[in-house]
Design an enzyme around this catalytic site. Structure first.
Site, PDB file in Angstrom:
ATOM      1  N   SER A 174       0.720  -1.229   0.092  1.00  0.00           N
ATOM      2  CA  SER A 174      -0.030  -0.020   0.004  1.00  0.00           C
ATOM      3  C   SER A 174       0.848   1.351  -0.110  1.00  0.00           C
ATOM      4  O   SER A 174       1.933   1.309   0.617  1.00  0.00           O
ATOM      5  CB  SER A 174      -1.105   0.091   1.172  1.00  0.00           C
TER       6      SER A 174
HETATM    7  N1  SAH Z   1      -0.596  -5.335   4.155  1.00  0.00           N
HETATM    8  C1  SAH Z   1       0.331  -5.482   2.810  1.00  0.00           C
HETATM    9  C2  SAH Z   1      -0.397  -4.895   1.655  1.00  0.00           C
HETATM   10  C3  SAH Z   1      -1.201  -6.223   1.129  1.00  0.00           C
HETATM   11  S1  SAH Z   1      -2.021  -6.494  -0.404  1.00  0.00           S
HETATM   12  C4  SAH Z   1       1.754  -4.836   2.775  1.00  0.00           C
HETATM   13  O1  SAH Z   1       1.841  -3.901   3.724  1.00  0.00           O
HETATM   14  O2  SAH Z   1       2.476  -4.871   1.732  1.00  0.00           O
HETATM   15  C5  SAH Z   1      -3.433  -7.402   0.158  1.00  0.00           C
HETATM   16  C6  SAH Z   1      -3.000  -8.822   0.424  1.00  0.00           C
HETATM   17  O3  SAH Z   1      -4.216  -9.516   0.708  1.00  0.00           O
HETATM   18  C7  SAH Z   1      -2.426  -9.536  -0.713  1.00  0.00           C
HETATM   19  O4  SAH Z   1      -1.264  -9.955  -0.382  1.00  0.00           O
HETATM   20  C8  SAH Z   1      -3.410 -10.800  -0.990  1.00  0.00           C
HETATM   21  O5  SAH Z   1      -2.850 -11.875  -1.555  1.00  0.00           O
HETATM   22  C9  SAH Z   1      -3.999 -10.939   0.424  1.00  0.00           C
HETATM   23  N2  SAH Z   1      -5.449 -11.477   0.441  1.00  0.00           N
HETATM   24  C10 SAH Z   1      -6.561 -11.402  -0.093  1.00  0.00           C
HETATM   25  N3  SAH Z   1      -7.536 -11.984   0.316  1.00  0.00           N
HETATM   26  C11 SAH Z   1      -7.111 -12.679   1.426  1.00  0.00           C
HETATM   27  C12 SAH Z   1      -7.557 -13.416   2.282  1.00  0.00           C
HETATM   28  N4  SAH Z   1      -8.842 -13.903   2.253  1.00  0.00           N
HETATM   29  N5  SAH Z   1      -6.667 -13.766   3.279  1.00  0.00           N
HETATM   30  C13 SAH Z   1      -5.474 -13.643   3.425  1.00  0.00           C
HETATM   31  N6  SAH Z   1      -4.910 -12.681   2.555  1.00  0.00           N
HETATM   32  C14 SAH Z   1      -5.517 -12.321   1.780  1.00  0.00           C
END
Ligand code: SAH
Length: 220
Positions: free
Chosen positions: A68
């Site tokens: 993000s």
């Molecule tokens: N917090 C992260 C940004 C994450 S982007 C950072 O600091 O880099 C969102 C993430 O959510 C992705 O990696 C995606 O694979 C994950 N995601 C999507 N649906 C999900 C679920 N149901 N459970 C766990 N992770 C999930």
């Protein structure tokens, strides 16, 4: 996190990011500011993006996912209103950057990622930085992590069609759940709180996250 030996250049980049993108836009929580000054964000992106790590936008972390934008990380963290003794659940480990910020500000972070390669990479980075208060799980975070509930804070870093019931259930009384809710491409950041069994919801601003896929998210 142990103090890292790193090029002076990165320290400058972080100060520029915090001043220009975070303090300038109204983030006031000094603990958030301090955490963002400390965590080496460039360590959480691929080498080819290293020099863009402190810029004002999200970056690809592979597997169609993103780290993000710094400002969004700061606002979501500030909205959690964390205290040092708190326990936090994060859904969507991704690069691990948000988990690092949280881990500096509270007692224990539980983080869930559905893509095991991302979870593994994040865990390696965070362990190398010396974090010992983060627990990792591969799985569907839309169902939460009931074993360690209730959580003082829950942060979802992917966009949900609605607030998953499992997460409301796992939120502590007076805890805060920060979650983008809306369509697959466009959401509103929501803060959900629970008081004496009643659920309250406040909308903050519009945002765009990758979709939360899962049983209480979008269909996989
Ligand atoms: N917090 C992260 C940004 C994450 S982007 C950072 O600091 O880099 C969102 C993430 O959510 C992705 O990696 C995606 O694979 C994950 N995601 C999507 N649906 C999900 C679920 N149901 N459970 C766990 N992770 C999930």
């Amino acid at each position: 996190m142990g103090e890292m030996i790193e090029a002076k250049e990165w320290r400058h980049e972080r100060e520029r990011m915090v001043k220009g993108q975070i303090i300038a836009r109204g983030v006031e929580d000094q603990r958030v500011v301090d955490a963002m000054l400390r965590v080496p964000r460039h360590v959480f992106v691929d080498k080819i993006y290293e020099h863009q790590a402190y810029n004002d936008y999200p970056l690809s972390v592979g597997h169609g996912q993103t780290i993000s934008q710094p400002y969004i990380v700061a606002v979501m963290t500030e909205l959690l209103q964390l205290k040092p003794g708190d326990t936090v659940l994060e859904i969507g480990t991704g690069s691990g950057y948000q988990a690092a910020i949280l881990a500096l500000m509270c007692k224990m972070v539980y983080t869930i990622e559905r893509i095991s390669a991302l979870r593994e990479q994040a865990r390696e980075r965070l362990e190398k930085l010396g974090f010992t208060n983060i627990a990792y799980m591969t799985g569907d975070g839309s169902l939460g992590w009931p074993q360690f509930a209730p959580y003082d804070g829950i942060i979802v870093t992917a966009g949900a069609p609605e607030v998953p019931n499992a997460l409301i259930e796992q939120l502590a009384e007076k805890g805060r759940l920060v979650i983008p809710v809306g369509s697959e491409f466009f959401q509103t950041l929501n803060v959900v709180t629970k008081q004496r069994g009643r659920v309250f919801r406040k909308e903050i601003f519009e945002c765009t996250f990758v979709p939360l896929l899962g049983k209480q998210g979008w269909k996989e």
